[in-house]
Scaffold this motif. Structure first.
Motif, PDB file in Angstrom:
ATOM      1  N   THR A 155       0.867  -1.172   0.000  1.00 44.46           N
ATOM      2  CA  THR A 155       0.000   0.000   0.000  1.00 44.46           C
ATOM      3  C   THR A 155       0.903   1.221   0.000  1.00 44.46           C
ATOM      4  N   LEU A 156       0.841   2.013  -1.055  1.00 41.85           N
ATOM      5  CA  LEU A 156       1.785   3.119  -1.224  1.00 41.85           C
ATOM      6  C   LEU A 156       1.269   4.442  -0.679  1.00 41.85           C
ATOM      7  N   ALA A 157      -0.035   4.574  -0.512  1.00 41.25           N
ATOM      8  CA  ALA A 157      -0.583   5.833   0.007  1.00 41.25           C
ATOM      9  C   ALA A 157      -1.996   5.604   0.508  1.00 41.25           C
ATOM     10  N   VAL A 158      -2.380   6.418   1.471  1.00 49.19           N
ATOM     11  CA  VAL A 158      -3.730   6.371   2.022  1.00 49.19           C
ATOM     12  C   VAL A 158      -4.256   7.795   2.106  1.00 49.19           C
ATOM     13  N   LYS A 159      -5.529   7.962   1.826  1.00 48.14           N
ATOM     14  CA  LYS A 159      -6.160   9.284   1.892  1.00 48.14           C
ATOM     15  C   LYS A 159      -7.431   9.210   2.723  1.00 48.14           C
ATOM     16  N   TYR A 160      -7.521  10.098   3.690  1.00 48.23           N
ATOM     17  CA  TYR A 160      -8.751  10.216   4.472  1.00 48.23           C
ATOM     18  C   TYR A 160      -9.782  10.952   3.631  1.00 48.23           C
ATOM     19  N   VAL A 161     -10.946  10.352   3.464  1.00 46.13           N
ATOM     20  CA  VAL A 161     -11.975  10.908   2.583  1.00 46.13           C
ATOM     21  C   VAL A 161     -13.117  11.481   3.414  1.00 46.13           C
ATOM     22  N   GLU A 294      -8.230  -5.982  -1.409  1.00 45.42           N
ATOM     23  CA  GLU A 294      -9.149  -6.396  -0.361  1.00 45.42           C
ATOM     24  C   GLU A 294      -8.402  -7.167   0.722  1.00 45.42           C
ATOM     25  N   SER A 295      -7.430  -7.984   0.317  1.00 43.50           N
ATOM     26  CA  SER A 295      -6.626  -8.725   1.289  1.00 43.50           C
ATOM     27  C   SER A 295      -5.799  -7.779   2.151  1.00 43.50           C
ATOM     28  N   SER A 296      -5.333  -6.676   1.557  1.00 45.86           N
ATOM     29  CA  SER A 296      -4.547  -5.714   2.345  1.00 45.86           C
ATOM     30  C   SER A 296      -5.392  -5.094   3.449  1.00 45.86           C
ATOM     31  N   TYR A 297      -6.692  -4.916   3.201  1.00 45.61           N
ATOM     32  CA  TYR A 297      -7.575  -4.367   4.232  1.00 45.61           C
ATOM     33  C   TYR A 297      -7.788  -5.376   5.356  1.00 45.61           C
ATOM     34  N   LYS A 298      -7.904  -6.646   5.000  1.00 49.42           N
ATOM     35  CA  LYS A 298      -8.070  -7.675   6.027  1.00 49.42           C
ATOM     36  C   LYS A 298      -6.821  -7.784   6.899  1.00 49.42           C
ATOM     37  N   LEU A 299      -5.650  -7.692   6.282  1.00 45.47           N
ATOM     38  CA  LEU A 299      -4.409  -7.730   7.049  1.00 45.47           C
ATOM     39  C   LEU A 299      -4.285  -6.487   7.923  1.00 45.47           C
ATOM     40  N   LYS A 300      -4.623  -5.350   7.369  1.00 46.06           N
ATOM     41  CA  LYS A 300      -4.580  -4.103   8.148  1.00 46.06           C
ATOM     42  C   LYS A 300      -5.444  -4.190   9.394  1.00 46.06           C
ATOM     43  N   ASN A 301      -6.611  -4.820   9.269  1.00 44.01           N
ATOM     44  CA  ASN A 301      -7.522  -4.945  10.410  1.00 44.01           C
ATOM     45  C   ASN A 301      -6.926  -5.767  11.548  1.00 44.01           C
ATOM     46  N   LEU A 302      -5.947  -6.626  11.249  1.00 44.18           N
ATOM     47  CA  LEU A 302      -5.288  -7.429  12.280  1.00 44.18           C
ATOM     48  C   LEU A 302      -4.335  -6.592  13.129  1.00 44.18           C
ATOM     49  N   ALA A 303      -4.040  -5.372  12.680  1.00 42.64           N
ATOM     50  CA  ALA A 303      -3.116  -4.499  13.416  1.00 42.64           C
ATOM     51  C   ALA A 303      -3.740  -3.144  13.703  1.00 42.64           C
ATOM     52  N   LEU A 304      -5.052  -3.119  13.821  1.00 41.93           N
ATOM     53  CA  LEU A 304      -5.765  -1.862  14.059  1.00 41.93           C
ATOM     54  C   LEU A 304      -6.269  -1.840  15.492  1.00 41.93           C
ATOM     55  N   PRO A 305      -5.915  -0.827  16.280  1.00 41.05           N
ATOM     56  CA  PRO A 305      -6.347  -0.789  17.687  1.00 41.05           C
ATOM     57  C   PRO A 305      -7.836  -0.484  17.822  1.00 41.05           C
ATOM     58  N   VAL A 313      -7.790  12.698  13.103  1.00 46.59           N
ATOM     59  CA  VAL A 313      -6.325  12.694  13.049  1.00 46.59           C
ATOM     60  C   VAL A 313      -5.773  11.427  13.696  1.00 46.59           C
ATOM     61  N   LEU A 314      -6.274  11.099  14.898  1.00 43.29           N
ATOM     62  CA  LEU A 314      -5.810   9.892  15.579  1.00 43.29           C
ATOM     63  C   LEU A 314      -6.192   8.639  14.799  1.00 43.29           C
ATOM     64  N   ARG A 315      -7.397   8.645  14.249  1.00 43.91           N
ATOM     65  CA  ARG A 315      -7.827   7.480  13.465  1.00 43.91           C
ATOM     66  C   ARG A 315      -6.945   7.291  12.233  1.00 43.91           C
ATOM     67  N   LEU A 316      -6.590   8.383  11.574  1.00 40.87           N
ATOM     68  CA  LEU A 316      -5.721   8.286  10.407  1.00 40.87           C
ATOM     69  C   LEU A 316      -4.334   7.781  10.811  1.00 40.87           C
ATOM     70  N   LEU A 317      -3.840   8.226  11.950  1.00 41.24           N
ATOM     71  CA  LEU A 317      -2.544   7.758  12.438  1.00 41.24           C
ATOM     72  C   LEU A 317      -2.565   6.254  12.676  1.00 41.24           C
ATOM     73  N   TYR A 318      -3.610   5.758  13.321  1.00 47.36           N
ATOM     74  CA  TYR A 318      -3.719   4.323  13.595  1.00 47.36           C
ATOM     75  C   TYR A 318      -3.804   3.521  12.296  1.00 47.36           C
ATOM     76  N   VAL A 319      -4.583   4.013  11.343  1.00 44.56           N
ATOM     77  CA  VAL A 319      -4.716   3.320  10.058  1.00 44.56           C
ATOM     78  C   VAL A 319      -3.373   3.302   9.321  1.00 44.56           C
ATOM     79  N   GLY A 320      -2.669   4.432   9.350  1.00 39.66           N
ATOM     80  CA  GLY A 320      -1.363   4.497   8.693  1.00 39.66           C
ATOM     81  C   GLY A 320      -0.361   3.534   9.301  1.00 39.66           C
ATOM     82  N   LEU A 321      -0.352   3.417  10.630  1.00 41.26           N
ATOM     83  CA  LEU A 321       0.564   2.491  11.307  1.00 41.26           C
ATOM     84  C   LEU A 321       0.213   1.043  10.976  1.00 41.26           C
ATOM     85  N   ALA A 322      -1.082   0.747  10.886  1.00 42.66           N
ATOM     86  CA  ALA A 322      -1.496  -0.620  10.560  1.00 42.66           C
ATOM     87  C   ALA A 322      -1.041  -1.006   9.155  1.00 42.66           C
ATOM     88  N   PHE A 323      -1.229  -0.102   8.191  1.00 45.82           N
ATOM     89  CA  PHE A 323      -0.757  -0.379   6.828  1.00 45.82           C
ATOM     90  C   PHE A 323       0.769  -0.462   6.791  1.00 45.82           C
TER      91      PHE A 323
END
Length: 377
Positions: A155-161, A294-305, A313-323
């Protein structure tokens, strides 16, 4: 007797944790003044522990004797701004992994990831309304761009929408994040949500090759008029909506179920295709490569607090760390664990869950995890 892999024995888990921490702290400053009790590294250990254990920041403080308090964490993070976190998170995701990608045009996928939200948003427009799922219709939405490359799917980039953002603006942002680092687009795979006149015209004007599924709307007419042949074929289709229209090449793929999945007869699939050199009968299989996102989202969910915060802002930080943890896992496998052989490398089986368990053991030691139940006051 089964022999242990000698390559796997050379790599220490502490090196993986050090790699992750160095990547984050090199871009995101979490340090306070010289008299602060806890360093930025200790704070990051705390947050990573919450991510990997899929618990909350407060529970990490409660069950780890050397961990900072929840108030300390929130006080240190309160100065972060959304634009800064988004910029730094995307730099983290690309750091180191770009050098493992070949210098040739690559295939990318763009998709939306929705995280359920319960309650009232702090600022109107922070969440987006969507079809009911997981007991809510409100979601924090993140768009990501994902590179489709064998054994190097990052995953090369994430954008909060936010609510009301244009799809074309989301695509432009993510493409700029990828191409701005010297990568070139061979093909862009998009989900059905992007099947709009504005998106199709925008991509064709920018000369971006793409494949996306055509959406069947209504019970008759429209794209369904192309589903008359019993053979796969290509044609040109014009989509109209009010005073706007888009004309594009369409691949109509006919698949025969042959009683598979208790289905019989022919099924038709239509894809909007632009500047992608793929035979009509291969379009269905080619588009399936997109599902790795879709698999990257499932893996990300395994590391999401776990969190109930309304702060985007905090939610974006957590999502970025998980990815980032997912990217580190892919990077380590390619750089250190894959075995070189003629014709390519053979990756060692090392599940993402295993890496998280190994990291959590080290973090438990660093934060002073208490094995006993806390006593009542």
């Amino acid at each position: 007797m089964k022999q242990k892999n000698p390559v796997l024995k050379k790599l220490k888990t502490r090196h993986i944790l050090k790699l992750t921490v160095k990547t984050v702290l090199g871009l995101l400053n979490l340090d306070a003044g010289p008299n602060a009790v806890y360093s930025g590294k200790q704070l990051l250990h705390h947050i990573l522990s919450a991510c990997i254990s899929q618990t909350s920041v407060s529970q990490v403080s409660e069950f780890n004797s050397l961990a900072p308090s929840e108030g300390t964490i929130r006080d240190r993070l309160k100065g972060l701004e959304l634009a800064e976190v988004q910029k730094k998170a995307n730099l983290m995701l690309k750091k180191r992994v770009l050098r493992t990608l070949p210098r040739m045009p690559l295939k990318f996928a763009i998709d939306f990831n929705e995280i359920p939200f319960y309650g009232e948003e702090a600022t109107e427009g922070d969440t987006c309304k969507s079809r009911a799922k997981s007991g809510t219709t409100r979601f924090f939405v993140y768009a990501t761009i994902y590179v489709i490359q064998r054994n190097k799917r990052y995953t090369l980039a994430v954008k909060y929408v936010r609510k009301g953002e244009l799809l074309t603006d989301v695509i432009d942002f993510l493409l700029d994040e990828a191409t701005g680092m010297g990568l070139r687009v061979k093909a862009l795979f998009l989900d059905r949500e992007f099947y709009t006149i504005d998106v199709i015209n925008h991509l064709q004007e920018m000369d971006i090759p793409f494949i996306m599924p055509c959406v069947k709307r209504g019970r008759s007419g429209g794209i369904r008029n192309l589903f008359v042949s019993r053979k796969s074929h290509t044609t040109t289709y014009t989509m109209n909506s009010g005073d706007k229209q888009a004309t594009f090449q369409t691949h109509v793929v006919v698949k025969y179920s042959k009683d598979k999945y208790k289905r019989k007869g022919a099924r038709h699939f239509a894809y909007a295709v632009y500047a992608v050199d793929v035979p009509v009968h291969r379009t269905f299989q080619e588009y399936r490569k997109r599902f790795g996102v879709e698999s990257s989202y499932k893996l990300k969910n395994l590391a999401l607090p776990c969190t109930s915060t309304k702060n985007p802002v905090l939610r974006l930080l957590y999502v970025g760390l998980a990815f980032l943890l997912v990217n580190v896992w892919v990077y380590v496998q390619w750089m250190f664990l894959s075995e070189r052989r003629r014709g390519g490398r053979r990756p060692v089986r090392w599940p993402f869950k295993t890496m998280l368990r190994q990291l959590l053991r080290i973090l438990d030691d660093l934060l002073g995890f208490m094995g006993d139940m806390p006593s009542a006051a």
